[in-house]
Design an enzyme around this catalytic site. Structure first.
Site, mmCIF file in Angstrom:
data_model
loop_
_atom_site.group_PDB
_atom_site.id
_atom_site.type_symbol
_atom_site.label_atom_id
_atom_site.label_comp_id
_atom_site.label_asym_id
_atom_site.label_seq_id
_atom_site.Cartn_x
_atom_site.Cartn_y
_atom_site.Cartn_z
ATOM 1 N N ASP A 74 12.697 -1.417 15.364
ATOM 2 C CA ASP A 74 11.743 -2.112 15.899
ATOM 3 C C ASP A 74 10.560 -2.332 15.151
ATOM 4 O O ASP A 74 9.210 -1.799 15.559
ATOM 5 C CB ASP A 74 11.440 -1.856 17.312
ATOM 6 C CG ASP A 74 12.383 -2.200 18.147
ATOM 7 O OD1 ASP A 74 13.278 -1.270 18.308
ATOM 8 O OD2 ASP A 74 12.341 -3.182 18.801
ATOM 9 N N ASP A 115 -0.909 4.283 25.669
ATOM 10 C CA ASP A 115 -0.027 3.272 25.316
ATOM 11 C C ASP A 115 1.185 3.216 26.302
ATOM 12 O O ASP A 115 1.512 4.524 26.804
ATOM 13 C CB ASP A 115 0.553 3.389 24.107
ATOM 14 C CG ASP A 115 1.277 2.193 23.338
ATOM 15 O OD1 ASP A 115 0.582 1.303 22.706
ATOM 16 O OD2 ASP A 115 2.487 2.064 23.700
ATOM 17 N N TYR A 147 -0.222 -6.488 24.012
ATOM 18 C CA TYR A 147 0.481 -7.893 23.200
ATOM 19 C C TYR A 147 0.059 -8.900 24.245
ATOM 20 O O TYR A 147 0.491 -10.154 23.777
ATOM 21 C CB TYR A 147 1.851 -7.516 23.198
ATOM 22 C CG TYR A 147 2.068 -6.112 22.458
ATOM 23 C CD1 TYR A 147 2.025 -6.283 21.140
ATOM 24 C CD2 TYR A 147 2.705 -5.047 23.159
ATOM 25 C CE1 TYR A 147 2.180 -5.123 20.232
ATOM 26 C CE2 TYR A 147 2.736 -3.840 22.178
ATOM 27 C CZ TYR A 147 2.709 -4.022 20.918
ATOM 28 O OH TYR A 147 2.659 -2.816 20.363
ATOM 29 N N ASP A 169 -0.934 -2.023 26.142
ATOM 30 C CA ASP A 169 0.133 -2.568 26.739
ATOM 31 C C ASP A 169 0.289 -1.912 28.085
ATOM 32 O O ASP A 169 1.360 -2.509 28.713
ATOM 33 C CB ASP A 169 1.439 -2.372 25.642
ATOM 34 C CG ASP A 169 1.526 -1.181 24.805
ATOM 35 O OD1 ASP A 169 0.926 -0.367 25.338
ATOM 36 O OD2 ASP A 169 2.391 -1.050 24.189
ATOM 37 N N HIS A 186 4.706 5.659 16.724
ATOM 38 C CA HIS A 186 5.989 5.814 16.695
ATOM 39 C C HIS A 186 6.502 6.393 15.566
ATOM 40 O O HIS A 186 7.678 6.590 15.363
ATOM 41 C CB HIS A 186 6.605 4.370 16.993
ATOM 42 C CG HIS A 186 6.324 4.023 18.520
ATOM 43 N ND1 HIS A 186 6.869 4.516 19.537
ATOM 44 C CD2 HIS A 186 5.972 2.736 18.905
ATOM 45 C CE1 HIS A 186 6.458 3.855 20.557
ATOM 46 N NE2 HIS A 186 5.980 2.772 20.013
HETATM 47 C C1 Q6P Z 1 8.147 -2.086 20.844
HETATM 48 C C2 Q6P Z 1 9.428 -2.063 20.289
HETATM 49 C C3 Q6P Z 1 10.846 -2.996 22.027
HETATM 50 C C4 Q6P Z 1 11.476 -3.973 22.321
HETATM 51 C C5 Q6P Z 1 12.123 -4.161 23.717
HETATM 52 C C6 Q6P Z 1 2.154 2.148 18.227
HETATM 53 C C7 Q6P Z 1 2.606 0.407 19.631
HETATM 54 C C8 Q6P Z 1 3.578 0.454 20.485
HETATM 55 C C9 Q6P Z 1 4.974 -0.562 19.716
HETATM 56 C C10 Q6P Z 1 6.013 -0.812 20.707
HETATM 57 C C11 Q6P Z 1 7.250 -1.150 20.072
HETATM 58 N N1 Q6P Z 1 10.310 -3.356 20.896
HETATM 59 N N2 Q6P Z 1 11.698 -5.064 24.637
HETATM 60 O O1 Q6P Z 1 3.136 1.136 18.434
HETATM 61 O O2 Q6P Z 1 3.981 1.239 21.031
HETATM 62 O O3 Q6P Z 1 3.312 -0.695 21.450
HETATM 63 ZN ZN ZN Z 2 3.075 0.139 23.003
#
Ligand code: Q6P
Ligand code: ZN
Length: 683
Positions: A92, A172, A305, A265, A135
């Site tokens: 991701d 987060d 987002y 988020d 992450h």
């Molecule tokens: C989300 C990855 C998940 C798909 C499932 C610091 C910020 C974050 C990143 C989230 C990655 N995709 N629907 O990173 O934690 O928001």
């Molecule tokens: Zn996140």
């Protein structure tokens, strides 16, 4: 002392260059929308602008491996095909020819912030950065993250400034597993994260994101996970976890620096989180952390987002860092059962490590949460239906109301022979009072002052309260001849004439505080060292500490675990804080109390103190003006009897006050659980 803002447009200059549904939400507009909202609202102009810089190799290597750094260094020279291929080895995340440059700027931005705060240039600050960090791991990019900005900052602060303890709060909605791995065995860094988990069905699907990952070796107890097993968590769920897990642990940990993985988020409208907490919750989450570490708080953007929700949440955070009055959180619902289960599990897992949990009841854990589900392969990533995909964004919520500073921050009402306090405007005139009211109140004051003085003081206090309620004055401090009597008569007659709900906090021993309301126009919380009146009403809450108010840990536990949740649930329009003579409260604790109470009633607090307690005016004024409280010394365990009494009191009050609940399980055979059953939100 100001608030730093680090932002550099350069960090908007990379984006996803191919089709990838998992990554399409991580767009440059996240940064521009946040920054433009700060500019439009005039908030950025009030911040100290601090330039970004690139983190050096040595700084990146504080957290990452040489092999990984060398690999990322090559990405600016790769072709599109090479970049795609390189990206495939991680989960991701996407690469772009300019992302390495931006990742160095993102990490360096947070270091700039740490420098500004540690050298005293500013009190606190925020870095708006891309790519995010929490992450990313020692040898791997992950979840849109390249370098672990906050983890690097924690190591940097320890190395460069000799910081002993760092608290990392990750609000987060994803688990910052990179941060967890980095500090798992390190007792000098306390990592707290809440995250959407759904029993491991949500990304990144890690067993170690559950509540029972508490840290390893000497780091055991210094990793706190609160997994959300349902979507739709609300303000009350977030606040419950702050009051009953994070804050007591944070105060016990006594950090020298607070870093926030500030992902938004976790707010309503976000397509990833699908939670329902409103953007103004971040004002309160920020505020609740601002008196730790002498106010040294450093926030770094992670996720977020939904551009509208993100921009509003960033503004709420920054405005709070700047010290503006907090918005009232009206209509808080009860925490939901699933949130309470998570809370209970986290508290249970940490019971052996933290003294604030020593006396907590420990009922059996909810069945499901003790058994993480082993996922079937095909179950791992349930395909989203069109309806599910839009569910987060279909949400609508009102724009947070304006938060305006009163023309006068703090005022005082003092006897003529007492010198004023720095920064407090002295109120010496007042409007005329109704004679009826004067007569009602006068006898409370005449014990120690002659009639003329008493009437003058009463009318000035009345004017002060009126001006607070019209937002001409923020808060105030008054010296009165008989503080116990004054507190009660103001709660009873004066304040409740002016406002629907008054939160009355009395600190220290006093006789005559037998004022009981049943109509709820006042909620009295009396923390003292004596046996007082029995509890007759939901709105009169005596809190007795055998060790008295001088026992900082017992007192703090009462404030964080009782007073804060009660205050949030009650949502007063005015706070009256009465300090009884010889209360025994130390200056540091007193300032913490005042600081935390600023979160209620848009900061409208009136502090009443005994006329001979002039010595306490300085520390009180400083806290009223919003200066950070002097950090408390490391706290021991509360006096066992007090810790126990507080827990039992909280359990008894749960039936009336849902924000005091800390268990989710409905055990029908236990009558003390009845409150939970009747109170908890179902979903
Ligand atoms: C989300 C990855 C998940 C798909 C499932 C610091 C910020 C974050 C990143 C989230 C990655 N995709 N629907 O990173 O934690 O928001
Ligand atoms: Zn996140």
């Amino acid at each position: 002392m100001g608030t730093a803002l680090v932002y550099d447009e350069e960090m908007t200059k990379y984006k996803l260059l191919w089709v990838d549904p998992a990554c399409k939400i991580e767009v440059p507009e996240r940064l521009t929308a946040s920054y433009e909202a700060l500019v439009r609202s005039g908030l950025s102009g009030r911040c100290v602008s601090v330039p970004a810089r690139q983190a050096s190799d040595a700084e990146i290597l504080l957290v990452h491996s040489e092999e990984y750094l060398e690999a990322v260094k090559k990405t600016p020279y790769m072709t599109l095909e090479d970049l795609k291929e390189f990206t495939l080895q991680y989960g991701d995340v996407y690469f772009h020819p300019n992302i390495y440059h931006c990742a160095k700027l993102a990490a360096g931005s947070v270091l700039q912030l740490v420098d500004s705060i540690m050298t005293g240039k500013v009190r606190n600050g925020i870095a708006l950065v891309r790519p995010p960090g929490h992450h990313s791991m020692r040898g791997a990019a992950n979840g849109f993250c390249v370098f672990n900005n906050v983890a690097i900052a924690a190591r940097y602060a320890k190395q460069k400034y000799g910081v002993k303890r760092v608290l990392i709060v990750d609000w987060d909605i994803h688990h910052g597993q990179g941060v967890q791995y980095c500090f798992e065995d390190d007792p000098s860094v306390l990592y707290f994260s809440w995250h959407r988990y759904e029993h491991q069905k949500f990304w990144p699907h890690l067993r170690e994101s559950d509540y029972d990952s508490v840290g390893k070796g000497s780091g055991a107890g210094f990793n706190i996970n609160v997994p959300w097993n349902k979507v739709g968590m609300e303000n009350s769920d977030y606040l419950s976890v702050f009051c009953h897990v994070l804050l007591p642990a944070a105060y016990e940990f006594c950090p020298d620096l607070v870093l926030v993985c500030a992902g938004f988020d976790s707010a309503i409208g976000d397509p990833e989180g699908e939670m329902c907490a409103t953007p103004d919750i971040f004002a309160h989450l920020t505020h609740l952390l601002m008196n730790l570490a002498g106010g040294k708080l450093c926030a770094a953007l992670e996720g977020g987002y939904n551009l509208t929700s993100l921009a509003q949440s960033v503004c709420q955070t920054v405005q709070t860092l700047l010290g503006d009055p907090l918005p009232r959180l009206a209509n808080l619902r009860s925490p939901c059962i699933s949130a309470l289960e998570s809370l209970q599990c986290a508290r249970s897992a940490h019971r052996q490590y933290w003294s604030f949990l020593k006396h907590a009841a420990n009922p059996p854990l909810p069945e499901i949460s003790t058994k993480p589900i082993k996922l079937a392969k095909e179950e791992e990533e349930p395909a989203e239906t069109a309806e599910e995909e839009s569910s987060g964004e279909a949400k609508v919520w009102p724009e947070p109301p304006q938060r305006s500073c009163p023309p006068v921050c703090s005022a005082s009402v003092l006897p003529d022979d007492v010198a004023g306090a720095d920064g407090l405007k002295r109120l010496s005139t007042s409007g005329a009072l109704q004679p009826r009211l004067v007569n009602k109140l006068k006898n409370h004051f005449t014990k120690a002052a002659d009639d003329g003085d008493a009437v003058a003081t009463i009318s000035r206090l009345h004017t002060l309260m009126e001006k607070m309620l019209t937002n001409e004055i923020g808060n105030g401090l008054a010296l009165v001849p008989d503080v116990a009597a004054a507190t009660m008569c103001f709660a009873q007659d004066l304040a409740s004439d002016l406002v629907d709900r008054v939160l009355v906090v009395c600190v220290g021993n006093a006789t005559g505080l037998n004022y009981v309301t049943t109509d709820g126009r006042a909620l009295v919380v009396h923390i003292s060292g004596e046996d007082g009146e029995e509890r007759k009403s939901k709105y009169y809450i005596p809190v007795r500490l055998k060790q008295g108010c001088g026992d900082t840990s017992g007192f703090l536990q009462a404030v964080l675990g009782l007073l804060l949740p009660l205050g949030y649930e009650y949502d007063p329009g005015l706070v009256l804080l009465g300090r009884m003579p010889e209360s025994g409260v130390g200056d540091g604790m007193w300032q913490q109390l005042i600081g935390l109470l600023r979160g209620f009633a848009k900061g409208h607090t009136l502090v009443l103190m005994q006329a001979n307690e002039e010595a306490c005016m300085g520390p009180t004024a400083s806290a009223l003006l919003g200066h950070p409280a002097a950090p408390l010394q490391e706290l021991g365990a509360p006096f066992p009897q007090d810790g126990d009494a507080l827990e039992r009191l909280r359990e008894r009050l749960q039936a009336d006050w849902k924000m005091l609940q800390t268990t989710g399980r409905m055990d029908c055979s236990d009558p003390s659980m009845l409150g939970t059953m009747l109170n908890a939100r179902d979903s």
